[in-house]
Design an enzyme around this catalytic site. Structure first.
Site, PDB file in Angstrom:
ATOM      1  N   HIS A  14     -70.114 -62.312-124.682  1.00 44.49           N
ATOM      2  CA  HIS A  14     -68.761 -62.584-124.168  1.00 44.49           C
ATOM      3  C   HIS A  14     -67.705 -62.056-125.148  1.00 44.49           C
ATOM      4  CE1 HIS A  14     -66.037 -65.204-121.566  1.00 44.49           C
ATOM      5  NE2 HIS A  14     -65.231 -64.692-122.483  1.00 44.49           N
ATOM      6  N   HIS A  16     -64.149 -59.294-124.981  1.00 45.18           N
ATOM      7  CA  HIS A  16     -63.275 -58.446-124.165  1.00 45.18           C
ATOM      8  C   HIS A  16     -62.931 -57.175-124.927  1.00 45.18           C
ATOM      9  CE1 HIS A  16     -62.266 -61.475-120.988  1.00 45.18           C
ATOM     10  NE2 HIS A  16     -62.654 -62.291-121.941  1.00 45.18           N
ATOM     11  N   ASP A  18     -60.505 -55.101-124.438  1.00 45.73           N
ATOM     12  CA  ASP A  18     -59.070 -54.976-124.744  1.00 45.73           C
ATOM     13  C   ASP A  18     -58.591 -56.040-125.733  1.00 45.73           C
ATOM     14  OD1 ASP A  18     -59.504 -56.874-122.823  1.00 45.73           O
ATOM     15  OD2 ASP A  18     -58.136 -56.055-121.336  1.00 45.73           O
ATOM     16  N   GLY A 183     -58.769 -64.381-116.715  1.00 45.55           N
ATOM     17  CA  GLY A 183     -57.335 -64.578-116.520  1.00 45.55           C
ATOM     18  C   GLY A 183     -56.943 -66.025-116.657  1.00 45.55           C
ATOM     19  N   HIS A 212     -65.327 -67.055-115.953  1.00 46.83           N
ATOM     20  CA  HIS A 212     -64.631 -67.900-116.924  1.00 46.83           C
ATOM     21  C   HIS A 212     -64.314 -69.226-116.233  1.00 46.83           C
ATOM     22  CE1 HIS A 212     -63.911 -64.131-118.992  1.00 46.83           C
ATOM     23  NE2 HIS A 212     -63.232 -64.719-119.939  1.00 46.83           N
ATOM     24  N   GLU A 215     -66.105 -74.220-112.397  1.00 48.80           N
ATOM     25  CA  GLU A 215     -66.035 -74.328-110.924  1.00 48.80           C
ATOM     26  C   GLU A 215     -66.883 -73.227-110.300  1.00 48.80           C
ATOM     27  OE1 GLU A 215     -61.933 -72.970-110.122  1.00 48.80           O
ATOM     28  OE2 GLU A 215     -62.515 -71.124-111.085  1.00 48.80           O
ATOM     29  N   ASP A 286     -62.078 -62.492-128.140  1.00 50.51           N
ATOM     30  CA  ASP A 286     -61.029 -61.492-128.401  1.00 50.51           C
ATOM     31  C   ASP A 286     -60.784 -61.395-129.901  1.00 50.51           C
ATOM     32  OD1 ASP A 286     -59.680 -60.855-125.558  1.00 50.51           O
ATOM     33  OD2 ASP A 286     -60.254 -62.973-125.635  1.00 50.51           O
TER      34      ASP A 286
END
Length: 349
Positions: A14, A16, A18, A183, A212, A215, A286
């Protein structure tokens, strides 16, 4: 981190792309493209792009506004950040990584709306995937760290999601291993037809799925959960996830700085996951925005959560078993880890 400290071979699931760009690269590309930056030095730019104290998810997401416009829409830069990413991970002792990103956020054509206030250009989301694949492949060849990618749907842009799943299908034999939904999590995905349809199509097409948020399991039929710290607040759901051997992609430093968890690491949900022998991995999320490395995440959980070397080995084996590689490559990865950890070869899953 002393260089003398032994780097155990690890697996990261996990992170990202960017959120893992080098500040020097941002400044370099900005200079080449003639894009003015609000900072003149690497340390000033680092201050603008990083979070040092616990904050909110919104503040965290705001950080991307400082630099994404520099990289987006530039072929050379997109390929470069993918290549440099593999180099960084190789230095951290990562032998296999799944890196995620939104193809649309790096594009300036065939994307509605065009992100970062860019004008229409000629880099489509499809081009972005192709460029990232090239960068990862060249990095893998040069640095011997295996890299695959996960394409992200973005919560507030459900109209992009069908496009994302089609790109997953197109590039499934060329480096892309799964779909993700990222997001602002305050937006409920049940209300978003676009995400639901995309995940149904992914399921139908045999595309792996991570999300992410907790639910995700019922609604989107996810196979892994990005973070998932709040699942322990719902005993029935948590019990069900443990029974399913659901994989949690845990990001300790990230969870503190984005306000996802209590800033006191000794109260982190990971302690509960560890006690319950849940299936989880350790990840940076990140690293550029947290000014951090994978090794720092490991040091944190060792210091505040009492992780032992045996537990580190186990969580990396769990990560390898839960990765989205095809079965044959997954077996090879596990064998590579067994060998590196000095364990008897055990090919049974």
């Amino acid at each position: 981190m002393s260089t003398a400290e032994h780097l155990r071979p690890s697996v990261e699931l996990h992170v990202h792309l960017d959120g893992a760009i080098r500040i020097e690269t941002i400044m370099d590309v900005a200079k080449r493209r003639g894009i003015p930056l609000p900072a003149a030095t690497v340390s000033e730019m680092t201050q603008l792009c990083t979070l040092c104290e616990p904050s909110t998810l919104t503040n965290f997401l705001d950080k991307f506004n400082e630099f994404m416009h520099v990289i987006a829409g530039d072929r050379e830069a997109i390929k470069r950040i993918a290549y440099e990413f593999v180099e960084t991970k190789a230095k951290e002792g990562v032998v296999y990584v799944e890196v995620r990103y939104s193809p649309h956020f790096l594009a300036n054509s065939n994307v509605e709306p065009i992100p970062w206030n860019h004008k229409e250009g000629d880099v489509t989301p499809d081009d972005v995937v192709n460029l990232v694949n090239q960068g990862l492949k060249e990095g893998e060849k040069d640095f011997k760290t295996k890299a695959r990618s996960i394409l992200c749907c973005i919560r507030h842009m459900p109209n992009w999601s069908m496009d994302v799943v089609e790109l997953c299908k197109k590039y499934r034999n060329d480096g892309v291993v799964a779909i993700d939904l990222a997001g602002d999590e305050s937006l409920n995905c049940k209300a978003c037809e676009g995400h639901l349809k995309a995940y149904e199509e992914a399921l139908r097409s045999g595309i792996h799925r991570t999300v992410h948020a907790g639910e995700a399991v019922e609604v989107l039929k996810a196979e892994r959960i990005g973070h998932g710290y709040h699942t322990i607040e719902d005993p029935a759901l948590y019990k069900q996830l443990l029974e399913q051997n659901m994989h949690f992609e845990i990001c300790p430093i990230s969870s503190r700085l984005t306000g996802a968890c209590d800033p006191d690491f000794t109260k982190h949900p990971l302690i509960r996951f560890k006690e319950d022998k849940a299936n989880f991995s350790l990840n940076t999320d990140d690293p550029m925005i947290f000014n951090s490395t994978l090794n720092r995440d490991y040091q944190i959980v060792k210091k505040y959560m009492g992780f032992t070397e045996e537990e580190f080995i186990q969580l990396n084996l769990n990560a390898a078993k839960s990765c989205f590689l095809p079965e044959k490559e997954k077996k090879d990865l596990l064998n590579q880890l067994y060998e590196a950890y000095g364990m008897v070869n055990n090919t049974s899953f």
